[in-house]
Write a protein that holds these residues in place. Structure first.
Motif, PDB file in Angstrom:
ATOM      1  N   VAL A 151     -12.177   4.532   0.978  1.00 24.03           N
ATOM      2  CA  VAL A 151     -11.925   3.873   2.251  1.00 24.03           C
ATOM      3  C   VAL A 151     -13.165   2.547   2.317  1.00 24.03           C
ATOM      4  CG1 VAL A 151     -11.688   3.205   4.420  1.00 24.03           C
ATOM      5  CG2 VAL A 151      -9.820   5.429   3.243  1.00 24.03           C
ATOM      6  N   VAL A 152     -13.455   1.342   2.208  1.00 26.46           N
ATOM      7  CA  VAL A 152     -14.120   1.019   2.049  1.00 26.46           C
ATOM      8  C   VAL A 152     -14.225   0.494   3.527  1.00 26.46           C
ATOM      9  CG1 VAL A 152     -15.664  -1.165   1.468  1.00 26.46           C
ATOM     10  CG2 VAL A 152     -14.714   0.440  -0.229  1.00 26.46           C
ATOM     11  N   GLY A 153     -15.510   0.721   4.772  1.00 24.99           N
ATOM     12  CA  GLY A 153     -15.530   0.214   6.173  1.00 24.99           C
ATOM     13  C   GLY A 153     -15.002   1.473   7.228  1.00 24.99           C
ATOM     14  N   GLY A 158     -10.344   1.051   9.123  1.00 27.36           N
ATOM     15  CA  GLY A 158     -11.047   2.001   8.888  1.00 27.36           C
ATOM     16  C   GLY A 158     -10.370   3.711   8.617  1.00 27.36           C
ATOM     17  N   ARG A 159     -11.350   3.848  10.049  1.00 30.46           N
ATOM     18  CA  ARG A 159     -10.854   5.601  10.780  1.00 30.46           C
ATOM     19  C   ARG A 159      -9.664   5.409   9.874  1.00 30.46           C
ATOM     20  NH1 ARG A 159     -15.242   7.191  14.532  1.00 30.46           N
ATOM     21  NH2 ARG A 159     -16.985   6.407  13.280  1.00 30.46           N
ATOM     22  N   ALA A 162      -8.703   6.511   6.840  1.00 30.94           N
ATOM     23  CA  ALA A 162      -8.574   7.649   6.475  1.00 30.94           C
ATOM     24  C   ALA A 162      -8.368   8.715   7.005  1.00 30.94           C
ATOM     25  CB  ALA A 162     -10.992   7.660   6.723  1.00 30.94           C
ATOM     26  N   ASN A 163      -8.334   8.816   8.297  1.00 32.80           N
ATOM     27  CA  ASN A 163      -7.606   9.904   9.120  1.00 32.80           C
ATOM     28  C   ASN A 163      -5.925   9.899   8.225  1.00 32.80           C
ATOM     29  OD1 ASN A 163      -9.493   9.817  10.689  1.00 32.80           O
ATOM     30  ND2 ASN A 163      -9.030   9.252  12.575  1.00 32.80           N
ATOM     31  N   ALA A 164      -5.494   9.065   8.028  1.00 28.72           N
ATOM     32  CA  ALA A 164      -3.612   9.309   7.213  1.00 28.72           C
ATOM     33  C   ALA A 164      -4.169   9.868   6.590  1.00 28.72           C
ATOM     34  CB  ALA A 164      -3.273   8.208   7.381  1.00 28.72           C
ATOM     35  N   ALA A 165      -4.967   9.389   5.759  1.00 26.47           N
ATOM     36  CA  ALA A 165      -4.779   9.839   4.925  1.00 26.47           C
ATOM     37  C   ALA A 165      -5.095  12.070   4.761  1.00 26.47           C
ATOM     38  CB  ALA A 165      -5.787   9.761   3.587  1.00 26.47           C
ATOM     39  N   ALA A 166      -6.540  11.960   5.032  1.00 30.96           N
ATOM     40  CA  ALA A 166      -7.078  12.877   5.425  1.00 30.96           C
ATOM     41  C   ALA A 166      -5.905  13.621   6.094  1.00 30.96           C
ATOM     42  CB  ALA A 166      -8.275  13.304   6.076  1.00 30.96           C
ATOM     43  N   ALA A 167      -4.590  13.831   7.032  1.00 28.73           N
ATOM     44  CA  ALA A 167      -3.754  14.354   7.189  1.00 28.73           C
ATOM     45  C   ALA A 167      -3.011  14.606   6.847  1.00 28.73           C
ATOM     46  CB  ALA A 167      -3.170  13.129   8.884  1.00 28.73           C
ATOM     47  N   PRO A 193     -11.593   6.031  16.796  1.00 32.62           N
ATOM     48  CA  PRO A 193     -11.398   6.427  16.745  1.00 32.62           C
ATOM     49  C   PRO A 193     -11.907   7.863  15.813  1.00 32.62           C
ATOM     50  CG  PRO A 193      -9.305   5.523  15.378  1.00 32.62           C
ATOM     51  CD  PRO A 193     -10.601   4.441  15.729  1.00 32.62           C
ATOM     52  N   ALA A 194     -11.825   9.217  16.308  1.00 35.42           N
ATOM     53  CA  ALA A 194     -12.724  10.366  16.066  1.00 35.42           C
ATOM     54  C   ALA A 194     -12.292  10.229  14.505  1.00 35.42           C
ATOM     55  CB  ALA A 194     -12.994  11.817  16.837  1.00 35.42           C
TER      56      ALA A 194
END
Length: 479
Positions: A151-153, A158-159, A162-167, A193-194
């Motif tokens: 994720v760039v940004g 962006g957050r 990134a969170n959705a992919a990590a989940a 979002p954290a």
């Protein structure tokens, strides 16, 4: 924290950028245009205004270099020196005399030997910084990093990506220009979002190239002592947001004209006063931006639509703005029209060898989300174009030069880029090509474009020669 500007000792706050520290000290002019040596400063829009020599290293970005030890910072493109610069006499030259750049100069001699001497003289006059010798052991070793999702940004979009992919259990890396991802969104008052702790963060790092339809993504840390990075992601998500396009009016290059990103980073993040009197213009966000700046202590004296801005006053720095009346100010903030920098997206879908084109069916593994995926705002132009307004300050390209080429019958954007050098400086086409296209569309609305924009080629910005050398052996070249 002490540092030096052109030999003069100054004090700044540890951890703040050199651009913020100089602004805090009342120094707005930090560079000059290539040919006519007109004043430039940090603006958030035109990178040339942020380039200086730092501890002998040329072309260092002041907004991406941070105080942590005493630094010696020197203005470039001066002779015999920044305190007494004879090259400023070039400001007296009529703009028309330097139309077309140095290769097409009106005074270029025809004799081969004289032309060689002429080129050497022009290279000296237009040189931004002097190359320095890098000794052995100074090459930082690069790294190759495999991830499922890059994720760039680091803003809201962006957050969230990134969170959705990590989940989903995927390995995720997030690259952000700011140390803490999402600095502009946070300074604007947005709720972020954290980030999932499984997301690997690469802060103060910029992606400079996307290759092989997204199979390789290259990035470089702002710190030149750190090695560049080569990501091999399964897919890449660009969440770069949008930037404000400078108003296309006389005086738009002056130190003190800054975009909303840079204004908020100064006022909110660094606690630096923007000036004694601040004017904010925009295309709808100006009221909210002005409120944030006022909350941070700025003295905003006028807020208006950018369409009402007629000109920006001043010789060396901003002294006023002409709206429906003349307003005294020493800082003008523009908040729109907003457009996403298309460079990385273009690289991901580029096809061809000479003039590159893009295709939605190119097989790229790169997607664009968030504000960057939205429709581009129309460029707001004055009813009558001002020949003195800059399209590309880095390369001294004015509206007058573009109109001159159009009157000669040339309207193709790629050819205009080559004839004028517009966008061929450190900005690499953004926002300059956006403004170039807007001028052509207004002055020659009947012109058909063979390609919608010039080519955005990698690498772009960010990387030093030493960092590039440190990538040796990490990537097999195309055969």
């Amino acid at each position: 924290m002490n540092f030096f500007w052109n030999g003069r000792p100054l004090a700044g706050q540890p951890g703040e950028s050199l651009a913020a520290a100089l602004w805090r000290a009342g120094i707005r002019t930090t560079a000059s245009t290539r040919k006519r040596h007109r004043p430039l400063g940090p603006s958030g829009s035109f990178i040339a205004g942020c380039l200086a020599g730092v501890d002998g290293r040329p072309n260092t970005r002041l907004d991406q270099t941070f105080l942590g030890e005493p630094l010696r910072v020197t203005e470039q493109n001066t002779w015999p020196g920044p305190r007494f610069d004879l090259l400023r006499a070039a400001r007296l030259l009529p703009a028309r005399l330097v139309y077309g750049g140095f290769e097409h100069g009106a005074f270029a001699p025809r004799h081969p030997r004289l032309f060689e001497l002429w080129e050497r003289l022009l290279a000296f006059l237009a040189g931004v910084g002097d190359a320095t010798h890098v000794g052995e052991g100074a090459m930082p070793q690069g790294r190759r990093i495999a991830v499922d999702v890059l994720v760039v940004g680091g803003g809201v979009a962006g957050r969230s990506a990134a969170n959705a992919a990590a989940a989903e259990g995927r390995s995720v890396a997030l690259v952000s220009r700011s140390l803490e991802p999402g600095s502009f969104a946070r300074a604007s008052g947005a709720e972020l979002p954290a980030l999932d702790p499984r997301v690997q963060i690469f802060g103060r790092t910029e992606v400079f190239g996307i290759y092989r339809k997204g199979g390789l993504v290259a990035a470089a840390p702002f710190d030149p002592q750190q090695g560049a990075l080569v990501f091999t992601p399964g897919r890449t998500v660009l969440a770069l947001g949008r930037r404000s396009i400078p108003p296309l009016v006389r005086g738009n290059h002056l130190p003190g004209v800054i975009d909303a990103h840079f204004a908020l980073s100064l006022a909110v993040d660094a606690g630096v006063a923007l000036g004694r009197r601040v004017v904010v213009v925009g295309t709808g966000a100006e009221t909210a931006i002005a409120a944030r700046l006022n909350d941070a202590g700025a003295n905003v004296v006028a807020v208006a639509s950018v369409g009402k801005l007629q000109s920006i006053l001043g010789r060396n720095t901003v002294t006023g703005a002409v709206l429906d009346r003349r307003i005294a100010c020493d800082c003008l903030v523009h908040a729109g029209p907003w457009r996403a920098d298309p460079g990385l997206g273009f690289q991901a879908m580029a096809e061809g060898l000479g003039q590159l084109g893009t295709s939605s069916d190119s097989g790229s593994s790169v997607s664009v989300i968030g504000d960057a995926a939205g429709a581009a705002d129309p460029i707001i132009l004055p009813e009558r174009l001002d020949a003195h307004a800059y399209v590309c300050p880095c390369m001294d390209v004015t509206v007058g030069e573009v109109l001159h080429r159009i009157r000669e019958g040339e309207t193709d954007l790629e050819v205009l880029k080559r004839l004028t050098s517009c966008g061929m400086g450190p900005c690499q086409g953004f926002p300059c090509w956006e403004m170039l296209a807007a001028v052509v569309a207004k002055a020659a609305p009947q012109a058909a474009q063979a390609v919608p924009r010039p080519s955005h080629r990698a690498p772009r910005r960010a990387i030093t020669v030493a960092q590039a050398a440190g990538l040796h052996g990490l990537v097999e070249p195309d055969r």
